[in-house]
Design a protein around this motif. Structure first.
Motif, PDB file in Angstrom:
ATOM      1  N   SER A   6       0.729  -1.154  -0.085  1.00  0.00           N
ATOM      2  CA  SER A   6       0.178   0.110  -0.172  1.00  0.00           C
ATOM      3  C   SER A   6       0.951   1.226  -0.005  1.00  0.00           C
ATOM      4  N   THR A   7       1.941   1.203   0.508  1.00  0.00           N
ATOM      5  CA  THR A   7       3.039   2.348   0.897  1.00  0.00           C
ATOM      6  C   THR A   7       3.607   2.661  -0.552  1.00  0.00           C
ATOM      7  N   ALA A   8       3.834   1.514  -1.205  1.00  0.00           N
ATOM      8  CA  ALA A   8       4.736   1.713  -2.507  1.00  0.00           C
ATOM      9  C   ALA A   8       3.548   2.092  -3.607  1.00  0.00           C
ATOM     10  N   THR A   9       2.149   1.679  -3.584  1.00  0.00           N
ATOM     11  CA  THR A   9       1.302   2.213  -4.377  1.00  0.00           C
ATOM     12  C   THR A   9       0.980   3.554  -4.242  1.00  0.00           C
ATOM     13  N   ARG A  10       0.842   3.873  -3.077  1.00  0.00           N
ATOM     14  CA  ARG A  10       0.470   5.248  -2.693  1.00  0.00           C
ATOM     15  C   ARG A  10       1.772   6.287  -3.326  1.00  0.00           C
ATOM     16  N   ALA A  11       3.102   5.969  -2.991  1.00  0.00           N
ATOM     17  CA  ALA A  11       4.076   6.631  -3.623  1.00  0.00           C
ATOM     18  C   ALA A  11       3.991   6.588  -5.123  1.00  0.00           C
ATOM     19  N   ALA A  12       3.770   5.594  -5.610  1.00  0.00           N
ATOM     20  CA  ALA A  12       3.794   5.855  -7.327  1.00  0.00           C
ATOM     21  C   ALA A  12       2.575   6.655  -7.903  1.00  0.00           C
ATOM     22  N   VAL A  13       1.485   6.547  -7.201  1.00  0.00           N
ATOM     23  CA  VAL A  13       0.309   7.477  -7.374  1.00  0.00           C
ATOM     24  C   VAL A  13       0.611   8.844  -7.173  1.00  0.00           C
ATOM     25  N   GLN A  14       1.056   9.057  -6.014  1.00  0.00           N
ATOM     26  CA  GLN A  14       1.511  10.602  -5.936  1.00  0.00           C
ATOM     27  C   GLN A  14       2.543  10.963  -7.209  1.00  0.00           C
ATOM     28  N   GLU A  15       3.565  10.279  -7.367  1.00  0.00           N
ATOM     29  CA  GLU A  15       4.448  10.638  -8.411  1.00  0.00           C
ATOM     30  C   GLU A  15       3.799  10.644  -9.777  1.00  0.00           C
ATOM     31  N   LEU A  16       2.882   9.873 -10.103  1.00  0.00           N
ATOM     32  CA  LEU A  16       2.103   9.974 -11.152  1.00  0.00           C
ATOM     33  C   LEU A  16       1.468  11.336 -11.302  1.00  0.00           C
ATOM     34  N   LEU A  17       0.667  11.844 -10.233  1.00  0.00           N
ATOM     35  CA  LEU A  17      -0.045  12.888 -10.192  1.00  0.00           C
ATOM     36  C   LEU A  17       0.634  14.145 -10.170  1.00  0.00           C
ATOM     37  N   ARG A  18       1.899  14.040  -9.675  1.00  0.00           N
ATOM     38  CA  ARG A  18       2.924  15.160  -9.747  1.00  0.00           C
ATOM     39  C   ARG A  18       3.288  15.512 -11.443  1.00  0.00           C
ATOM     40  N   ARG A  19       3.644  14.292 -11.849  1.00  0.00           N
ATOM     41  CA  ARG A  19       4.233  14.386 -13.133  1.00  0.00           C
ATOM     42  C   ARG A  19       3.048  14.764 -14.221  1.00  0.00           C
ATOM     43  N   ILE A  20       1.799  14.387 -14.008  1.00  0.00           N
ATOM     44  CA  ILE A  20       0.798  14.711 -14.891  1.00  0.00           C
ATOM     45  C   ILE A  20       0.620  16.302 -14.679  1.00  0.00           C
ATOM     46  N   GLY A  21       0.820  16.788 -13.389  1.00  0.00           N
ATOM     47  CA  GLY A  21       0.682  18.302 -13.153  1.00  0.00           C
ATOM     48  C   GLY A  21       1.753  19.075 -14.062  1.00  0.00           C
ATOM     49  N   GLU A  22       2.973  18.260 -14.150  1.00  0.00           N
ATOM     50  CA  GLU A  22       4.257  18.992 -14.744  1.00  0.00           C
ATOM     51  C   GLU A  22       3.898  18.928 -16.372  1.00  0.00           C
ATOM     52  N   GLY A  23       3.132  17.896 -16.750  1.00  0.00           N
ATOM     53  CA  GLY A  23       2.584  17.962 -18.083  1.00  0.00           C
ATOM     54  C   GLY A  23       3.778  17.512 -19.195  1.00  0.00           C
ATOM     55  N   ALA A  24       4.599  16.703 -18.769  1.00  0.00           N
ATOM     56  CA  ALA A  24       5.616  16.128 -19.855  1.00  0.00           C
ATOM     57  C   ALA A  24       5.233  14.650 -20.277  1.00  0.00           C
ATOM     58  N   PRO A  25       4.536  14.669 -21.486  1.00  0.00           N
ATOM     59  CA  PRO A  25       3.857  13.228 -21.707  1.00  0.00           C
ATOM     60  C   PRO A  25       4.744  11.987 -21.468  1.00  0.00           C
ATOM     61  N   GLU A  26       5.847  12.270 -22.088  1.00  0.00           N
ATOM     62  CA  GLU A  26       6.920  11.231 -21.973  1.00  0.00           C
ATOM     63  C   GLU A  26       7.474  10.541 -20.334  1.00  0.00           C
TER      64      GLU A  26
END
Length: 145
Positions: A6-26
């Motif tokens: 669960s901790t690893a999942t949360r960290a991956a999701v938070q990183e995904l949301l951060r990158r989506i906010g940055e807007g760099a598709p690759e």
């Protein structure tokens, strides 16, 4: 299910949301597995139109990079906001609840759409990405006058 998963999942999701906010598709696509169970699709053929090409099934990292590129191309930069209300995590699965605010570039119409995003994370990569959103709000924003 272990707390570590669960901790690893949360960290991956938070990183995904951060990158989506940055807007760099690759950079966003790099967080997805080589093959992904992707669902962002409207059920009725009448909603499939050239005005919203990012709304379709995807399955590869290249598809996902294209999705985020199209999403950015069809919306007005600087007029977007996402409010994350809650992230629920259970082992490898996470549900993100929130609201997006965007402005359709072709029409200049602003819209708000509530969403639920179901993600599954395995070995640090997203293997499932299912979005449930207010597709009517999106369709109206992109509809011809």
């Amino acid at each position: 299910m272990s707390e570590n998963t669960s901790t690893a999942t949360r960290a991956a999701v938070q990183e995904l949301l951060r990158r989506i906010g940055e807007g760099a598709p690759e950079r966003i696509a790099a967080l997805y597995a080589p093959r992904v169970d992707w669902l962002l699709d409207w059920p009725d053929a009448e909603h499939r139109r050239a005005a919203t090409p990012w709304i379709r099934r995807r399955s590869t990292r290249a598809d996902i990079a294209e999705h985020y590129g199209q999403l950015g191309a069809y919306h007005v930069p600087g007029e977007a906001a996402t409010q994350i209300e809650r992230i629920l995590v259970d082992g490898p699965d996470a549900v993100v609840l929130g609201e997006i605010r965007q402005t359709a570039k072709p029409t200049g119409r602003a819209y708000r759409a509530r969403f639920a995003l179901h993600l599954t994370v395995e070995d640090g990569l997203v293997t499932r990405h299912h979005v449930y959103e207010d597709s009517l709000a999106v369709a109206k924003a992109f509809a011809g006058r």
